[in-house]
Every structure is written in structure tokens, then in C-alpha cells.
Design a protein around this motif. Structure first.
Motif, PDB file in Angstrom:
ATOM      1  N   VAL A   1       0.855  -1.187   0.000  1.00 44.74           N
ATOM      2  CA  VAL A   1       0.000   0.000   0.000  1.00 44.74           C
ATOM      3  C   VAL A   1       0.888   1.234   0.000  1.00 44.74           C
ATOM      4  CG1 VAL A   1      -1.886   1.217   1.148  1.00 44.74           C
ATOM      5  CG2 VAL A   1      -1.716  -1.286   1.340  1.00 44.74           C
ATOM      6  N   VAL A   2       0.666   2.113  -0.977  1.00 41.69           N
ATOM      7  CA  VAL A   2       1.474   3.322  -1.110  1.00 41.69           C
ATOM      8  C   VAL A   2       0.549   4.503  -1.382  1.00 41.69           C
ATOM      9  CG1 VAL A   2       1.851   2.944  -3.577  1.00 41.69           C
ATOM     10  CG2 VAL A   2       3.457   4.383  -2.266  1.00 41.69           C
ATOM     11  N   GLN A   3       0.938   5.677  -0.897  1.00 44.19           N
ATOM     12  CA  GLN A   3       0.150   6.900  -1.085  1.00 44.19           C
ATOM     13  C   GLN A   3       0.951   7.904  -1.909  1.00 44.19           C
ATOM     14  OE1 GLN A   3      -2.288   8.848   2.205  1.00 44.19           O
ATOM     15  NE2 GLN A   3      -0.570  10.284   2.080  1.00 44.19           N
ATOM     16  N   ARG A   4       0.279   8.526  -2.876  1.00 42.07           N
ATOM     17  CA  ARG A   4       0.931   9.527  -3.725  1.00 42.07           C
ATOM     18  C   ARG A   4       0.213  10.861  -3.602  1.00 42.07           C
ATOM     19  NH1 ARG A   4       1.290   9.400 -10.307  1.00 42.07           N
ATOM     20  NH2 ARG A   4      -0.946   9.799 -10.066  1.00 42.07           N
ATOM     21  N   MET A   5       0.997  11.915  -3.451  1.00 43.75           N
ATOM     22  CA  MET A   5       0.459  13.269  -3.388  1.00 43.75           C
ATOM     23  C   MET A   5       0.578  13.925  -4.763  1.00 43.75           C
ATOM     24  SD  MET A   5      -0.555  13.759  -0.268  1.00 43.75           S
ATOM     25  CE  MET A   5      -0.759  15.540  -0.308  1.00 43.75           C
ATOM     26  N   SER A   6      -0.508  14.485  -5.242  1.00 43.04           N
ATOM     27  CA  SER A   6      -0.517  15.247  -6.502  1.00 43.04           C
ATOM     28  C   SER A   6      -0.888  16.679  -6.165  1.00 43.04           C
ATOM     29  CB  SER A   6      -1.524  14.649  -7.493  1.00 43.04           C
ATOM     30  OG  SER A   6      -1.180  13.306  -7.788  1.00 43.04           O
ATOM     31  N   GLY A   7       0.082  17.525  -6.099  1.00 43.25           N
ATOM     32  CA  GLY A   7      -0.150  18.883  -5.640  1.00 43.25           C
ATOM     33  C   GLY A   7      -0.368  18.883  -4.136  1.00 43.25           C
ATOM     34  N   SER A   8      -1.132  19.826  -3.663  1.00 41.59           N
ATOM     35  CA  SER A   8      -1.385  19.948  -2.229  1.00 41.59           C
ATOM     36  C   SER A   8      -2.769  19.450  -1.832  1.00 41.59           C
ATOM     37  CB  SER A   8      -1.246  21.412  -1.796  1.00 41.59           C
ATOM     38  OG  SER A   8      -2.167  22.229  -2.530  1.00 41.59           O
ATOM     39  N   ASP A   9      -3.597  19.110  -2.827  1.00 44.40           N
ATOM     40  CA  ASP A   9      -4.980  18.761  -2.506  1.00 44.40           C
ATOM     41  C   ASP A   9      -5.345  17.327  -2.860  1.00 44.40           C
ATOM     42  OD1 ASP A   9      -5.412  21.369  -1.603  1.00 44.40           O
ATOM     43  OD2 ASP A   9      -5.964  22.067  -3.614  1.00 44.40           O
ATOM     44  N   VAL A  10      -4.686  16.719  -3.833  1.00 42.32           N
ATOM     45  CA  VAL A  10      -5.098  15.410  -4.340  1.00 42.32           C
ATOM     46  C   VAL A  10      -4.186  14.331  -3.764  1.00 42.32           C
ATOM     47  CG1 VAL A  10      -5.509  13.992  -6.374  1.00 42.32           C
ATOM     48  CG2 VAL A  10      -5.962  16.457  -6.452  1.00 42.32           C
ATOM     49  N   THR A  11      -4.815  13.303  -3.189  1.00 43.96           N
ATOM     50  CA  THR A  11      -4.094  12.161  -2.631  1.00 43.96           C
ATOM     51  C   THR A  11      -4.643  10.882  -3.257  1.00 43.96           C
ATOM     52  OG1 THR A  11      -3.790  13.310  -0.531  1.00 43.96           O
ATOM     53  CG2 THR A  11      -3.483  10.937  -0.524  1.00 43.96           C
ATOM     54  N   SER A  12      -3.726  10.037  -3.746  1.00 43.02           N
ATOM     55  CA  SER A  12      -4.116   8.745  -4.344  1.00 43.02           C
ATOM     56  C   SER A  12      -3.502   7.630  -3.515  1.00 43.02           C
ATOM     57  CB  SER A  12      -3.642   8.650  -5.792  1.00 43.02           C
ATOM     58  OG  SER A  12      -4.192   9.685  -6.567  1.00 43.02           O
ATOM     59  N   MET A  13      -4.289   6.584  -3.277  1.00 40.04           N
ATOM     60  CA  MET A  13      -3.826   5.430  -2.523  1.00 40.04           C
ATOM     61  C   MET A  13      -3.993   4.178  -3.402  1.00 40.04           C
ATOM     62  SD  MET A  13      -5.114   3.939   1.154  1.00 40.04           S
ATOM     63  CE  MET A  13      -4.942   5.554   1.903  1.00 40.04           C
ATOM     64  N   TYR A  14      -2.877   3.424  -3.583  1.00 37.95           N
ATOM     65  CA  TYR A  14      -2.867   2.249  -4.452  1.00 37.95           C
ATOM     66  C   TYR A  14      -2.591   1.002  -3.620  1.00 37.95           C
ATOM     67  CZ  TYR A  14      -2.217   5.847  -8.042  1.00 37.95           C
ATOM     68  OH  TYR A  14      -2.340   6.971  -8.838  1.00 37.95           O
ATOM     69  N   HIS A  15      -3.285  -0.082  -3.972  1.00 41.44           N
ATOM     70  CA  HIS A  15      -3.071  -1.398  -3.380  1.00 41.44           C
ATOM     71  C   HIS A  15      -2.619  -2.354  -4.484  1.00 41.44           C
ATOM     72  CE1 HIS A  15      -5.610   0.564  -0.413  1.00 41.44           C
ATOM     73  NE2 HIS A  15      -5.394  -0.416   0.460  1.00 41.44           N
ATOM     74  N   TYR A  16      -1.429  -2.977  -4.294  1.00 42.70           N
ATOM     75  CA  TYR A  16      -0.891  -3.927  -5.266  1.00 42.70           C
ATOM     76  C   TYR A  16      -0.738  -5.291  -4.587  1.00 42.70           C
ATOM     77  CZ  TYR A  16       0.191  -0.221  -8.612  1.00 42.70           C
ATOM     78  OH  TYR A  16       0.096   0.811  -9.521  1.00 42.70           O
ATOM     79  N   ALA A  17      -1.318  -6.309  -5.262  1.00 40.36           N
ATOM     80  CA  ALA A  17      -1.230  -7.671  -4.745  1.00 40.36           C
ATOM     81  C   ALA A  17      -0.201  -8.456  -5.551  1.00 40.36           C
ATOM     82  CB  ALA A  17      -2.588  -8.355  -4.824  1.00 40.36           C
ATOM     83  N   PRO A  18       0.562  -9.342  -4.914  1.00 41.57           N
ATOM     84  CA  PRO A  18       1.541 -10.148  -5.649  1.00 41.57           C
ATOM     85  C   PRO A  18       0.870 -10.946  -6.761  1.00 41.57           C
ATOM     86  CG  PRO A  18       1.901 -10.344  -3.281  1.00 41.57           C
ATOM     87  CD  PRO A  18       0.614  -9.615  -3.458  1.00 41.57           C
ATOM     88  N   GLU A  19       1.479 -10.903  -7.958  1.00 41.29           N
ATOM     89  CA  GLU A  19       1.074 -11.643  -9.164  1.00 41.29           C
ATOM     90  C   GLU A  19      -0.215 -11.139  -9.811  1.00 41.29           C
ATOM     91  OE1 GLU A  19       0.886 -15.761  -8.197  1.00 41.29           O
ATOM     92  OE2 GLU A  19       3.074 -15.971  -8.047  1.00 41.29           O
ATOM     93  N   TYR A  20      -0.818 -10.058  -9.241  1.00 48.22           N
ATOM     94  CA  TYR A  20      -2.046  -9.527  -9.837  1.00 48.22           C
ATOM     95  C   TYR A  20      -1.949  -8.032 -10.118  1.00 48.22           C
ATOM     96  CZ  TYR A  20      -4.302 -13.969  -8.864  1.00 48.22           C
ATOM     97  OH  TYR A  20      -4.635 -15.302  -8.845  1.00 48.22           O
ATOM     98  N   GLY A  21      -1.031  -7.366  -9.511  1.00 46.72           N
ATOM     99  CA  GLY A  21      -0.904  -5.930  -9.731  1.00 46.72           C
ATOM    100  C   GLY A  21      -1.949  -5.149  -8.960  1.00 46.72           C
ATOM    101  N   LEU A  22      -2.450  -4.076  -9.579  1.00 45.48           N
ATOM    102  CA  LEU A  22      -3.404  -3.182  -8.921  1.00 45.48           C
ATOM    103  C   LEU A  22      -4.714  -3.911  -8.652  1.00 45.48           C
ATOM    104  CD1 LEU A  22      -3.917  -0.208  -8.014  1.00 45.48           C
ATOM    105  CD2 LEU A  22      -4.933   0.147 -10.286  1.00 45.48           C
ATOM    106  N   ILE A  23      -5.195  -3.825  -7.374  1.00 45.68           N
ATOM    107  CA  ILE A  23      -6.479  -4.439  -7.021  1.00 45.68           C
ATOM    108  C   ILE A  23      -7.429  -3.413  -6.388  1.00 45.68           C
ATOM    109  CG2 ILE A  23      -5.488  -6.743  -6.704  1.00 45.68           C
ATOM    110  CD1 ILE A  23      -5.617  -6.162  -3.632  1.00 45.68           C
ATOM    111  N   ARG A  24      -6.874  -2.274  -5.995  1.00 41.90           N
ATOM    112  CA  ARG A  24      -7.739  -1.266  -5.365  1.00 41.90           C
ATOM    113  C   ARG A  24      -7.089   0.108  -5.505  1.00 41.90           C
ATOM    114  NH1 ARG A  24      -9.298   0.967  -0.182  1.00 41.90           N
ATOM    115  NH2 ARG A  24     -11.555   0.804   0.119  1.00 41.90           N
ATOM    116  N   GLU A  25      -7.943   1.130  -5.712  1.00 44.14           N
ATOM    117  CA  GLU A  25      -7.442   2.495  -5.864  1.00 44.14           C
ATOM    118  C   GLU A  25      -8.450   3.469  -5.263  1.00 44.14           C
ATOM    119  OE1 GLU A  25      -6.277   5.653  -9.474  1.00 44.14           O
ATOM    120  OE2 GLU A  25      -6.963   3.612  -9.916  1.00 44.14           O
TER     121      GLU A  25
END
Length: 292
Positions: free
Chosen positions: A247-271
Motif C-alpha cells: 500500500v502506497v500513497q501519492r500526493m498530486s499537488g497539495s490537494d489530491v491524494t491517491s492510494m494504491y493497493h498492489y497484490a503479488p502476481e495480480y498488480g493493482l487491485i484497489r485504488e
């Protein structure tokens, strides 16, 4: 007359006897003086003899160094090897720097190797896997369907996968986008993107990454925009439950926050995307179906 002559003869004999006795006594008296004289002369001779012998002995003592002169000449013969040893030592010391310079030159690539290995280890530790973020690549072609805010569907069709790249077609309504993602130990990046492509077949056999369009995940710690929230989370989705989720969080500017969930062997499973600006919104996309 005869009587007078007899008396005269007796007197002469008497005188001669007395004179002989005196002579003997005189001789006896003179002999000790001669003996003493001889004794003193002998002693003087004996005293002079040792002095002469001592002088003779003293002279050899002074001559001994001349006899030992070869001994004094020996040190130069001993010093010559010492000089040779010094020359040999100096030659060794001059050769040592040359021998030490070669390890220093060969040490440079070793340092580069150590640095690259340390970077790889940092990427690995950050991602929580021995393969880094490559462990979260899809294991092969598959179609993943996501539900966005319970109203919309987004389809990720994984067309091809190799040891470095993943090619997928993202369909959202009428919008079709071809993406090629690059997975390294520390990053997941978009390196190619094309809207409404005419050819959607695999391009990975001849593909080369020329530029980075967007960095989706950076686990190296070199960017302040990314923050690792968990490395082994158990995440539940409508499709099912996944373990060891990154699970990793990315900041885009000062207002937008994106959170990504990556599962082994499947890649992105939740955003999840959250915008806290004036026209803020929250969007959640979860995996609902997988077709392999």
C-alpha cells in the motif's frame, strides 16, 4: 850475631804473617762490598729487564691493532650486503605501490557494484519483497474488472507480460487507452501511452522504453510525493481477499491524494483518489472480477 839474625828472621816472618792476615781480612771485608755491588747490579739488571720486556710487550700491544686491521676491513664487506639489502628494500617499496595501484583501480567497479547492490537492497526493503516491486507484476495475460463508485466499470486487459514490462488496454466507457508499464525493484512507471490505438496486439518483443510519462509508485524513498503505508496488508475486495498487499500513497499537488493497493502476481487491485480542493471529490475503484 846469630841470635840477632834469628830474631830478625822471626820478626820478618811475624810481619809477613800479620800482613797476610790483614790482607785476608781486607779481602774478606772487600768481598761483601763486591757481592752487594753485584747484587745491586743484578737487581738493576733484573729491574731493567722487565722494563725492556714490558716495552717489548707494550709494543706488540700497539702492533695488535695492525694485526687486527683485517678485522676492521671486514665491516665494509658486511656493509655492502647491507647496501644491497637497502637497494632491494627500496626496489620492493617501489614495486609495492604499483602492486597496490592495481587493486585500487579494480576497486572502483567493486564500489559501483556495492552501490548498485545497496540501491537494489533499499528498493527491496522498501517493497517488502526479494524482487522489489516486480513481485507485484501480473503473472500473465488476464482481464481485471473494477467497479468505480458502484456505478461505473473500468476494465484492465493485460495483453502481455515479460520480465520488465506489462502491456494493458484500459477501457472506461468509450475511452480506450493502451499503456505499457515498467516494473523495477523500486518503481512502477508508465513508459508508453496511446489513446484509441488501432493495434492492440503485444508490442513487448520490440519495445524499448524511451521516456517516463508518469511514476505511479516510487518505493526508493527518493521522492517526497510517495509514502509507503504498508508492505504486507491483507486487503478485502468484492472479488476476494489478498494477502501481502503493498500500500502506497501519492500526493498530486497539495490537494489530491491517491492510494494504491498492489497484490503479488495480480498488480493493482484497489485504488482510492481524494481531492480536497474547492471542487473536491472522492473516487474508489475495487476489483470485482478476474478472467485469466
Amino acid at each position: 850475631m846469630k841470635k840477632l839474625s834469628f830474631i830478625a828472621l822471626f820478626f820478618v816472618l811475624l810481619v809477613s804473617a800479620c800482613s797476610g792476615t790483614d790482607v785476608d781480612q781486607a779481602d774478606q771485608l772487600e768481598e761483601p762490598e763486591n757481592s752487594e755491588t753485584e747484587t745491586t747490579e743484578d737487581e738493576a739488571a733484573s729491574e731493567e729487564t722487565p722494563s725492556e720486556e714490558s716495552e717489548e710487550e707494550a709494543e706488540p700491544a700497539e702492533e695488535e691493532p695492525s694485526e687486527e686491521t683485517p678485522v676492521e676491513e671486514e665491516p665494509p664487506t658486511e656493509e655492502e650486503p647491507a647496501d644491497k639489502e637497502e637497494d632491494h628494500t627500496e626496489s620492493d617499496t617501489t614495486e609495492d605501490p604499483e602492486e597496490e595501484e592495481e587493486p585500487e583501480e579494480s576497486a572502483e567497479p567493486e564500489e559501483d557494484t556495492v552501490e548498485s547492490a545497496s540501491n537494489d537492497s533499499e528498493d527491496t526493503e522498501a517493497s517488502g519483497s526479494s524482487a522489489g516491486l516486480k513481485a507485484y507484476m501480473p503473472k500473465g495475460p488476464m482481464t481485471k474488472t473494477f467497479t468505480q463508485d458502484e456505478d461505473y466499470q473500468v476494465v484492465h486487459e493485460v495483453v502481455d507480460v515479460n520480465d520488465r514490462f506489462v502491456q494493458q488496454i484500459v477501457t472506461f466507457g468509450d475511452m480506450v487507452t493502451l499503456q505499457i508499464l515498467e516494473f523495477t525493484e523500486g518503481r512502477i512507471s508508465v513508459v508508453h501511452q496511446e489513446s484509441n490505438p488501432e493495434d492492440t496486439s503485444s508490442q513487448l518483443d520490440s519495445f524499448e522504453a524511451h521516456e517516463t510519462i508518469d511514476v505511479l509508485v516510487d518505493a526508493t524513498g527518493s521522492s517526497a510525493k510517495f509514502q509507503i503505508l504498508d508492505e504486507a496488508q491483507t486487503t478485502s475486495t468484492p472479488y476476494g481477499e489478498f494477502e501481502n498487499v503493498f500500500v502506497v500513497q501519492r500526493m498530486s499537488g497539495s490537494d489530491v491524494t491517491s492510494m494504491y493497493h498492489y497484490a503479488p502476481e495480480y498488480g493493482l487491485i484497489r485504488e482510492k483518489v481524494e481531492d480536497k480542493g474547492d471542487n473536491g471529490y472522492t473516487m474508489t475503484s475495487e476489483l470485482t472480477e478476474i478472467q485469466e
